[in-house]
Each structure stands twice: as C-alpha cells, then as structure tokens.
Scaffold this motif. Structure first.
Motif, PDB file in Angstrom:
ATOM      1  N   HIS A 173      15.163  56.818  30.283  1.00  0.00           N
ATOM      2  CA  HIS A 173      14.678  56.400  31.610  1.00  0.00           C
ATOM      3  C   HIS A 173      15.126  57.383  32.688  1.00  0.00           C
ATOM      4  N   VAL A 174      16.401  57.765  32.639  1.00  0.00           N
ATOM      5  CA  VAL A 174      16.922  58.657  33.683  1.00  0.00           C
ATOM      6  C   VAL A 174      16.226  60.015  33.619  1.00  0.00           C
ATOM      7  N   MET A 175      16.095  60.552  32.408  1.00  0.00           N
ATOM      8  CA  MET A 175      15.473  61.875  32.290  1.00  0.00           C
ATOM      9  C   MET A 175      14.044  61.844  32.822  1.00  0.00           C
ATOM     10  N   ARG A 176      13.313  60.791  32.481  1.00  0.00           N
ATOM     11  CA  ARG A 176      11.915  60.719  32.933  1.00  0.00           C
ATOM     12  C   ARG A 176      11.840  60.587  34.444  1.00  0.00           C
ATOM     13  N   GLU A 177      12.801  59.872  35.022  1.00  0.00           N
ATOM     14  CA  GLU A 177      12.783  59.719  36.471  1.00  0.00           C
ATOM     15  C   GLU A 177      13.228  61.005  37.169  1.00  0.00           C
ATOM     16  N   ALA A 178      14.221  61.677  36.602  1.00  0.00           N
ATOM     17  CA  ALA A 178      14.727  62.910  37.234  1.00  0.00           C
ATOM     18  C   ALA A 178      13.727  64.053  37.071  1.00  0.00           C
ATOM     19  N   ALA A 179      12.826  63.926  36.107  1.00  0.00           N
ATOM     20  CA  ALA A 179      11.704  64.856  35.950  1.00  0.00           C
ATOM     21  C   ALA A 179      12.110  66.325  36.029  1.00  0.00           C
ATOM     22  N   GLY A 180      13.029  66.737  35.169  1.00  0.00           N
ATOM     23  CA  GLY A 180      13.335  68.156  35.096  1.00  0.00           C
ATOM     24  C   GLY A 180      14.535  68.598  35.924  1.00  0.00           C
ATOM     25  N   LYS A 181      14.990  67.773  36.845  1.00  0.00           N
ATOM     26  CA  LYS A 181      16.144  68.149  37.676  1.00  0.00           C
ATOM     27  C   LYS A 181      17.453  67.919  36.901  1.00  0.00           C
TER      28      LYS A 181
END
Ligand code: FA5
Length: 334
Positions: free
Chosen positions: A171-179
């Motif tokens: 979930h976190v990775m998808r929300e942070a989207a590359g950051k």
C-alpha cells in the motif's frame, strides 16, 4: 385573642408547628376570620372601634408570626452548620485516574524512537485481500511459505484478516509512487493459532519499510541497533542470524543480549543469553515490482516486530494472554 395567639406562638418549637399555628389563626376557617365575621352582630356605633381593634390584632399577630418563623429558620441553619460541619480546608478526595493500556504505551515508545530516526507512521487496513497479504509479497497460491501464517479467512472468497502488517508495504509503495520511503506501519494482526502464553490470535505488529537509492543491509543493521539500544538500554548487543521470509532476500532475525544481572535472564532467553525481537531483510525484487518500484534502480529494507512481546521482555511478563483479559490488577502496574 392577641394574648392567646402570642402565647401559643411561643410554644411552637419548629417551622412545622409555626405553620400549623398560622393556619389556625389565618387560614380560611381560622380564628382571625371568625373574629372579623362577628362584625355583622356588632352595633353600628361600635363597628369602627371593633374593626380598628381587629386590624391591629391581625397586624400584631402577623408580625409576631413572621418574627418567630425567621428565628426558627435561623435556628435550623445553625443546627445544620454545627452538627454537619464542612471543613473546606481538607484536601479533596483523590479521583481514580485512567491510564493508557500497556500495549498503547509500548507502541507510543516505538513511534517516538522511529520518529527520531526520521520515520513516518502510516496505517493500513486490517481486512485484506489474499493478493495483498500473500501474493504481492512473493507468495503465489499454494506457496508452501503460506503455512507460516495460520490465516483467518472470511466468507468472501479472497478476503482475509491480515496475518501480518507486511501487506502495508505494498500500500505504501503504491501511494508513494516512486518516491523514497521511510515509514513504520503499526496495527493489529490476526492468526488462527492455538492460544498459548506466547501466542494470541490477535496481536500488534510494527512493520518498518525504507526504500530508496543505495539502501543497504548496513542501513538495516544501523537502524535496528539504534532502535534496540533506545528501547532496551545503551549496553545492548545486537545479534543477527540468517532466516527466511518470502518477501525479503536476504532475510534475518535479530536478537539482543539480555542483561546478565537480570534474575529473569535464563527464563527469557531460554538459557542462551539472547532474545529474538524481530524479523527483517532486504525487500525482495518481486515485492518492489508489485509496489511499482524498479529493483534495478532502488533497494529497500523491511522489518516486522511484535511490540507486546517486547513489553513482555522489558517487564518479564510471562503470559501474553494478560494483555486482552482486562484484569485491572495487571493493567494498573503500567
Ligand atoms: C512476520 O509476520 C513477518 N511479516 C515479519 C517481517 C516483516 C519479516 C518484514 C521481514 C520483513 P513473524 O511471523 O515472525 O514474521 O512475526 C513477527 C513478530 O510478530 C514475532 O516476532 C512476534 O513478536 C509477533 N507475533 C507473531 N505471532 C504472534 C502471536 N500469535 N502472538 C503475539 N505476537 C506474535
């Protein structure tokens, strides 16, 4: 009538008696009214004198009554003040104060330590899809490693109670989207386990996730060591053993040494002197991909710890079931 009224008034001991007297003299069927009623039978030339006299008596008795009533009230006040004295200088009665549940306290300590290390707190859901809980964490259907987690399934196919906080990584990775990412993910987890002194069917975990360019195992070691020393004392040594989790490669488990002078040392460390506090590792490339990150460009580490087990270590609590029994004798000690 006046003399009689005044003398009867003097025998009235309290307000009740006074009010009875008042009814007897001034009520609808009272003596005063009866006296005025005699007016009709009085000869004309004497009416004026009789009327004046009657009015004077009425006024005198009214004044006497009011005076007596005021005195009775004052007496009652004095009695209540002296027989039931209130000492306003006494200290107040202490109120029972609420406090935070020990599990909440240890969670907050963990947040504080990681906040100092630059981590944000991020929360994700407790009801998850099979995909999030397993598949995106490199455990396809029928992967034998799924057996590491005794899962509660719901009546909806593909929906489970999360067995660990690791799906939060996706979930976190998808929300942070590359950051770049540096978060902890606290929350309740559920496992269909045989309840014992060390295992509950619901318990907290705190997940950690760091993703960015050039993140290495050394960063993981440094972070865990800094955390362990803040949580358990500056003298603590950290021991790393290799382990296995499908979603990290390499995977490790982390132990800390337990103080030699602690009388509970042998009981807590099973005689080895070392005590496990968490599982961790470098995020598996498949997991980075599932989160939308390119494993050729970034790396990451993750860890998962059990705050309740940590609290048990700190205070030599030997039964995890005490946490959700709501026994005040236990809760009041924290
Ligand atoms: C995991 O759940 C992994 N997701 C941890 C992880 C995360 C590894 C990220 C690598 C990278 P494990 O099943 O060992 O691992 O559980 C982690 C911690 O949760 C345990 O050390 C323990 O402190 C706590 N825990 C696990 N099961 C229970 C239980 N039934 N009751 C109480 N605490 C538990």
């Amino acid at each position: 009538l006046e003399a009689r009224g005044v003398s009867e008034l003097a025998t009235c001991g309290d307000e009740v008696a006074l009010r009875e007297w008042n009814t007897r003299y001034f009520g609808d069927n009272g003596l005063m009214k009866a006296a005025f009623g005699k007016m009709g039978a009085i000869p004309k030339d004497q009416k004026k004198v009789f009327g004046e006299e009657a009015n004077r008596v009425k006024g005198a008795l009214t004044t006497a009554y009011e005076h007596a009533l005021a005195e009775a009230k004052e007496r009652r006040l004095q009695i209540s003040l002296t027989t039931n004295p209130l000492d306003v200088t006494l200290p107040g009665r202490p109120r029972a104060r609420g406090r935070l549940h020990p599990a909440t306290q240890i969670l907050r300590q963990i947040y504080t330590i990681f906040a100092d290390l630059g981590f944000q707190v991020y929360r994700t859901r407790e009801v998850e899809t099979d995909e999030m809980n397993f598949e995106f964490l490199n455990m396809p259907a029928h992967h034998p490693a799924r057996d590491m987690w005794d899962t509660f399934f719901t009546t909806t196919p593909g929906v489970v109670l999360r067995t660990h906080t690791s799906p939060g990584q996706i979930h976190v990775m998808r929300e942070a989207a590359g950051k770049p990412i540096r978060v902890i993910l606290p929350g309740m987890c559920y496992r269909n386990e045989a309840i014992s002194t060390r295992s509950e069917i619901q318990f907290y975990q705190v997940e950690g996730l760091v993703v960015g360019e050039g993140v290495t195992m050394a960063d993981l070691k440094g972070t865990i060591s800094a955390f362990a020393r803040r949580m358990f004392g500056p003298e603590r040594q950290v021991r790393i053993r290799s382990s296995y989790f499908p979603f990290t490669e390499p995977s490790i488990e982390v132990d800390i040494d337990w103080p030699k002078d602690d009388p509970n040392r042998d009981r807590l460390t099973k005689g080895t002197g070392w005590l496990e506090i968490l599982g961790a590792g470098m995020v598996h490339p498949n997991v980075l991909r599932a989160g939308g990150y390119d494993p050729d460009k970034v790396t990451g580490f993750a860890f998962g710890m059990g705050p309740q087990r940590m609290l048990m270590l700190k205070h030599a609590i030997d039964d995890i079931r005490l946490f959700w029994q709501n026994d005040l004798r236990f809760l009041k000690q924290f």
